[in-house]
Design a protein around this motif. Structure first.
Motif, PDB file in Angstrom:
ATOM      1  N   THR A   1       9.630 -70.976 -28.695  1.00 18.91           N
ATOM      2  CA  THR A   1      10.743 -70.595 -27.812  1.00 18.91           C
ATOM      3  C   THR A   1      10.955 -71.569 -26.665  1.00 18.91           C
ATOM      4  O   THR A   1      12.042 -71.596 -26.073  1.00 18.91           O
ATOM      5  CB  THR A   1      10.523 -69.177 -27.248  1.00 18.91           C
ATOM      6  OG1 THR A   1       9.245 -69.126 -26.584  1.00 18.91           O
ATOM      7  CG2 THR A   1      10.547 -68.142 -28.363  1.00 18.91           C
ATOM      8  N   THR A   2       9.949 -72.355 -26.319  1.00 13.35           N
ATOM      9  CA  THR A   2      10.112 -73.322 -25.230  1.00 13.35           C
ATOM     10  C   THR A   2      10.430 -74.722 -25.735  1.00 13.35           C
ATOM     11  O   THR A   2      10.666 -75.627 -24.925  1.00 13.35           O
ATOM     12  CB  THR A   2       8.843 -73.385 -24.353  1.00 13.35           C
ATOM     13  OG1 THR A   2       7.717 -73.743 -25.169  1.00 13.35           O
ATOM     14  CG2 THR A   2       8.599 -72.049 -23.674  1.00 13.35           C
TER      15      THR A   2
ATOM     16  N   GLN B   1       4.503 -68.320 -30.518  1.00 16.56           N
ATOM     17  CA  GLN B   1       5.881 -67.995 -30.135  1.00 16.56           C
ATOM     18  C   GLN B   1       6.293 -68.730 -28.860  1.00 16.56           C
ATOM     19  O   GLN B   1       7.457 -69.128 -28.719  1.00 16.56           O
ATOM     20  CB  GLN B   1       6.008 -66.479 -29.961  1.00 16.56           C
ATOM     21  CG  GLN B   1       5.927 -65.717 -31.274  1.00 16.56           C
ATOM     22  CD  GLN B   1       5.553 -64.259 -31.111  1.00 16.56           C
ATOM     23  OE1 GLN B   1       5.906 -63.637 -30.103  1.00 16.56           O
ATOM     24  NE2 GLN B   1       4.830 -63.704 -32.077  1.00 16.56           N
ATOM     25  N   HIS B   2       5.338 -68.949 -27.957  1.00 17.41           N
ATOM     26  CA  HIS B   2       5.637 -69.711 -26.746  1.00 17.41           C
ATOM     27  C   HIS B   2       6.033 -71.147 -27.108  1.00 17.41           C
ATOM     28  O   HIS B   2       7.003 -71.696 -26.545  1.00 17.41           O
ATOM     29  CB  HIS B   2       4.433 -69.713 -25.811  1.00 17.41           C
ATOM     30  CG  HIS B   2       4.598 -70.592 -24.602  1.00 17.41           C
ATOM     31  ND1 HIS B   2       5.385 -70.249 -23.531  1.00 17.41           N
ATOM     32  CD2 HIS B   2       4.092 -71.829 -24.317  1.00 17.41           C
ATOM     33  CE1 HIS B   2       5.361 -71.211 -22.633  1.00 17.41           C
ATOM     34  NE2 HIS B   2       4.582 -72.180 -23.087  1.00 17.41           N
TER      35      HIS B   2
ATOM     36  N   LEU C   1       1.174 -65.028 -29.851  1.00 18.44           N
ATOM     37  CA  LEU C   1       1.868 -65.160 -28.569  1.00 18.44           C
ATOM     38  C   LEU C   1       1.992 -66.630 -28.166  1.00 18.44           C
ATOM     39  O   LEU C   1       3.059 -67.078 -27.705  1.00 18.44           O
ATOM     40  CB  LEU C   1       1.137 -64.374 -27.483  1.00 18.44           C
ATOM     41  CG  LEU C   1       1.244 -62.848 -27.550  1.00 18.44           C
ATOM     42  CD1 LEU C   1       0.455 -62.217 -26.414  1.00 18.44           C
ATOM     43  CD2 LEU C   1       2.703 -62.399 -27.490  1.00 18.44           C
ATOM     44  N   PHE C   2       0.916 -67.388 -28.328  1.00 22.68           N
ATOM     45  CA  PHE C   2       0.979 -68.816 -28.009  1.00 22.68           C
ATOM     46  C   PHE C   2       1.888 -69.550 -28.992  1.00 22.68           C
ATOM     47  O   PHE C   2       2.620 -70.471 -28.598  1.00 22.68           O
ATOM     48  CB  PHE C   2      -0.426 -69.421 -28.003  1.00 22.68           C
ATOM     49  CG  PHE C   2      -1.212 -69.121 -26.762  1.00 22.68           C
ATOM     50  CD1 PHE C   2      -0.822 -69.657 -25.542  1.00 22.68           C
ATOM     51  CD2 PHE C   2      -2.324 -68.300 -26.802  1.00 22.68           C
ATOM     52  CE1 PHE C   2      -1.544 -69.379 -24.379  1.00 22.68           C
ATOM     53  CE2 PHE C   2      -3.045 -68.012 -25.653  1.00 22.68           C
ATOM     54  CZ  PHE C   2      -2.656 -68.556 -24.428  1.00 22.68           C
TER      55      PHE C   2
END
Length: 615
Positions: A108-109, A104-105, A101-102
Motif C-alpha cells: 500500500t505504500t 500489506q504495508h 500486516l507488513f
C-alpha cells in the motif's frame, strides 16, 4: 489500462507487484480480499533447507520477502551447520498476524500499485496475446501484461474426512472459470493436493513432556538491510507413537486420500501424517514440532501432523501424543485440491508459450512453498515489465542461482507432484552458498531498479571488505611464535617457519577468524562486524580446488546454453533421434542445446545428434 495486472495477493503476487511497480509500471493487484494479502496459509515460517537460499536470493535481487520475514520474525535458526557450508540454510518462525500486516504495508505504500478488490473469472485473449481479465462483476480490466498467481484457489476444494467444501483456503472462496478459459487455448492442467495440520491452544499443551527447540544464540537476519534480529519464542518437540498410528489407521476408511476422493497428487517431501504412517509402516514414531504462531495469539501449529482425516480421528490422534493429552483444537487440519498448469508450457521467463505476455507464478506452476512462489513472482514481475517496455528478457542460469535451478527443473522436467526445492538439486551448490548471494545476484536487482541507493551502499561495502581482506591475507605472514599456541589447541601441527594467513587457513581444522585474531588486532573489528564475509573467504580457500573445477564445468555448460534451437523446430525431421527423445523435445521445445540435455528421456546420444544437426 494497467501496464501489469497481477492476479492474487499471495507471496508470488506480492513480489510480482512490487518488482513491476519499482520498474516504473502501473500495476493493478487483484485480490478477493485485501486483508488476506501475505497471509501465511500453512506454516508460519520462512526459509528452511534450500528454501532459505531462495529467500536470500530474493533479497539479493531486490525482493521483499526477507524484509517482511525479519520484521515479523520471532525465532531464527541456521539449519545444517553440522554439514558443509554449501547447505547452510536460514529459517525463521514468524508471527502469523504481523507478517501479512507488513506485507500489506509494503504494497500500500509502494507508488504505482493499485489494489483491486475483485475476483477474476476469465482471461481476455486476442490474437494469442493477453489483453486483461474478466471479473465476477462482469467487469473487464485491461492490461498489457498479466501475471497469474492463483495459488491453491483455481477450482479449489478443501477436504476433511468425507466433507468437501469449495475454496482455496479456509474461509475463502475458490476461483472458478480461469482454468476453463486457458484450457480452451490448449493449456494443459492437472490436479495437485496440499494440506495443513491442526492448530491447538497454547495453554492446552503440557510442555513438561516436550523438548524445547530454541533459536540460535546469534540469530542471523534474512535481509542485508536488517541490522539485527532477536529470538522471542521457543518451539517444542514431541512425537507420535504406535498408539497414535493405530488411532489414525482406524480413520483411513474415511480419509479422502485413501478412498480416492482426492485425485490430485500430494507433496512427496511434506506428506500428511496418514501418508507417512502408510508409506513407512515399519516406523512407530514421527517427530511433531509445536510452533507458536505469534506473540499475541494462543494458536500453536502442529508441524508434522498435516492431515485431512475426520475431526474425531484428529482429536483422538492428537491426544495420544506426549504433551497433548488435553489438546484443545482451535482449527482442524484439512487438505486442499486445486488446478495447476504443467510448467513445460512455460518459457524460462515464466511467460506461457501459448499466450504472449501472460505469465504464471507460484503454485499454479506445480510448486509448493512460500519461497518457491515468491521467487517465481519476482522473476515473472521483472519479465512482465520488460515485455511491456520491449526490453528483452531476464533468466537465471542453474550455475548462478537456486531460482535458476527451480525454474529450469520446472520447464524441463515437468511435474506430476508438488515441486520442492532441495540443495541436492543444484549441481553447483558449492558456488550457490548463502554467503555468495549478493555477489552473484545483486547486480541484476540494481540494474532493474529494485535495489535503492542505501541498500546498494551496504552491499558495496560488504563486497569491498571481502576484496580488501582477501587481498590482505594473501600477503600477510604469521610467525610460529604468534600462532603455534592456537594450532596446538586445535590438534594441528605447529609451524616451523612463517607462512601466509591464506596457506594456514587451508588446513582442515583452522578457522580464518581464529588466525586473524592471533595474527593482529587490526582485524578484530572485521571479524566482529563482518563474520559472514570472513566465513565466505575461509570457505573459498578450503574448497579452492573444487570451486576451480566447478568454474571449468560452468564454462562447458555455457557453450551448450549458447547453442540455440530455433523456435518451433520440428524434431520429427531428425530421424536418428530416439523415439522418446523426439517426443520429449517436440513437447517441451527447448530453447538451447543445454536445455535439451537436461530433459529426462533425452539421451546423451540424442544431444550429440541434435548438436550435429544444428551445426
Amino acid at each position: 489500462m494497467y501496464d501489469v495486472l497481477v492476479i492474487g495477493g499471495g507471496h508470488a503476487g506480492i513480489e510480482a507487484s512490487m518488482a513491476s511497480a519499482r520498474m516504473g509500471m502501473r500495476v493493478g493487484l487483484l485480490t478477493m480480499d485485501p486483508s488476506t494479502i501475505g497471509r501465511l496459509s500453512c506454516n508460519p515460517s520462512i526459509g528452511g533447507s534450500a528454501k532459505g537460499h531462495l529467500a536470500k536470493e530474493i533479497d539479493a535481487l531486490g525482493g521483499v520477502m526477507g524484509r517482511i520475514a525479519d520484521a515479523s520474525g520471532i525465532q531464527y535458526k541456521m539449519l545444517n551447520t553440522s554439514k558443509g557450508p554449501a547447505v547452510w540454510s536460514p529459517r525463521s518462525q514468524n508471527d502469523k498476524d504481523l507478517y501479512p500486516l507488513f506485507a500489506q504495508h509494503f504494497i500500500t505504500t509502494q507508488p504505482n500499485i493499485t489494489v483491486i478488490r475483485e475476483q477474476a473469472t476469465g482471461v481476455i485473449i486476442s490474437h494469442d496475446c493477453v489483453k486483461g481479465i474478466q471479473t465476477s462483476s462482469n467487469t473487464e480490466i485491461l492490461a498489457r501484461a498479466v501475471v497469474l498467481c492463483g495459488g491453491t484457489f483455481l477450482n479449489g476444494v478443501m477436504w476433511t474426512g468425507e466433507t468437501a467444501t469449495r475454496g482455496g483456503r479456509v474461509g475463502e472462496a475458490a476461483a472458478n472459470g480461469i482454468s476453463d478459459v486457458l484450457r480452451s487455448y490448449g493449456l494443459e492442467t492437472g490436479r495437485l493436493k496440499t494440506g495443513t495440520p491442526p492448530r491447538i491452544h497454547r495453554a492446552s499443551v503440557d510442555y513438561t513432556k516436550t523438548q524445547p527447540h530454541n533459536g540460535d544464540e546469534r540469530p542471523v537476519p534474512f535481509s542485508i538491510t536488517t541490522p539485527y534480529v532477536r529470538n522471542q519464542l521457543a518451539c517444542f518437540a514431541t512425537s507420535t507413537s504406535a498408539e497414535t498410528h493405530d488411532i489414525l489407521r482406524d480413520g483411513f476408511s474415511r480419509s479422502p486420500m485413501f478412498t480416492g476422493r482426492i485425485q490430485g497428487a500430494g507433496p512427496r517431501y511434506c506428506p500428511s501424517i496418514e501418508d507417512k504412517i502408510d508409506r513407512f509402516a515399519e516406523r512407530d514414531s514421527h517427530v511433531v514440532v509445536l510452533e507458536p504462531e505469534g506473540l499475541s495469539t494462543d494458536t500453536v501449529y502442529v508441524n508434522g501432523f498435516s492431515t485431512s482425516l475426520p475431526f474425531d480421528i484428529q482429536d483422538a490422534g492428537l491426544r495420544s501424543i506426549p504433551g497433548l493429552s488435553k489438546a484443545e483444537v482451535l482449527r482442524y487440519g484439512y487438505a486442499v485440491e486445486y488446478d495447476f498448469f504443467y510448467p513445460y508450457q512455460l518459457k524460462h521467463t515464466l511467460e506461457t508459450k501459448a499466450v504472449k505476455n501472460l505469465f504464471f507464478a507460484g503454485q499454479i506452476n506445480g510448486t509448493s512453498g512460500y519461497e518457491e512462489a515468491a521467487s517465481q513472482g519476482l522473476v515473472a514481475g521483472i519479465n512482465a515489465s520488460l515485455a511491456v517496455r520491449e526490453e528483452g528478457t531476464f533468466t537465471l542460469q542453474r550455475s548462478e542461482s537456486y531460482i535458476g535451478v527451480m525454474i529450469d527443473d520446472l520447464v524441463n522436467k515437468n511435474t506430476d507432484e508438488p515441486y520442492r526445492i532441495f540443495t541436492s538439486l543444484a549441481e553447483y551448490r558449492l558456488l550457490l552458498r548463502i554467503d555468495t548471494v549478493y555477489t552473484r545476484l545483486s547486480g541484476y536487482g540494481r540494474a532493474f531498479g529494485l535495489i535503492d541507493n542505501e541498500t546498494w551502499r551496504v552491499i558495496e561495502r560488504k563486497e569491498n571488505v571481502k576484496r580488501t581482506l582477501s587481498s590482505d591475507i594473501t600477503s600477510l605472514k604469521i610467525t610460529p611464535q604468534a600462532i603455534n599456541e592456537y594450532l596446538v589447541s586445535l590438534g594441528e601441527e605447529p609451524l616451523t617457519e612463517s607462512t601466509t594467513v591464506t596457506n594456514l587457513t587451508r588446513r582442515p581444522k583452522v578457522k580464518l577468524e581464529g588466525v586473524l585474531r592471533y595474527a593482529t588486532e587490526i582485524f578484530t573489528t572485521v571479524c566482529e562486524e563482518h563474520e559472514d564475509v570472513v566465513h565466505a573467504i575461509e570457505t573459498e580457500l578450503k574448497y579452492e580446488g573444487y570451486i576451480t573445477k566447478l568454474h571449468r564445468d560452468i564454462e562447458r555448460f555455457k557453450d551448450q546454453e549458447q547453442m540455440s534451437i530455433p523456435v518451433g523446430f520440428e524434431y520429427n525431421r531428425v530421424k536418428s533421434l530416439s523415439t522418446e527423445g523426439r517426443q520429449k523435445l517436440q513437447k517441451i521445445q527447448p530453447a538451447s542445446l543445454g536445455q535439451a540435455s537436461r530433459i529426462p528421456g533425452v539421451s546423451a546420444s540424442d544431444v550429440s545428434i541434435l548438436a550435429l544437426y544444428m551445426r
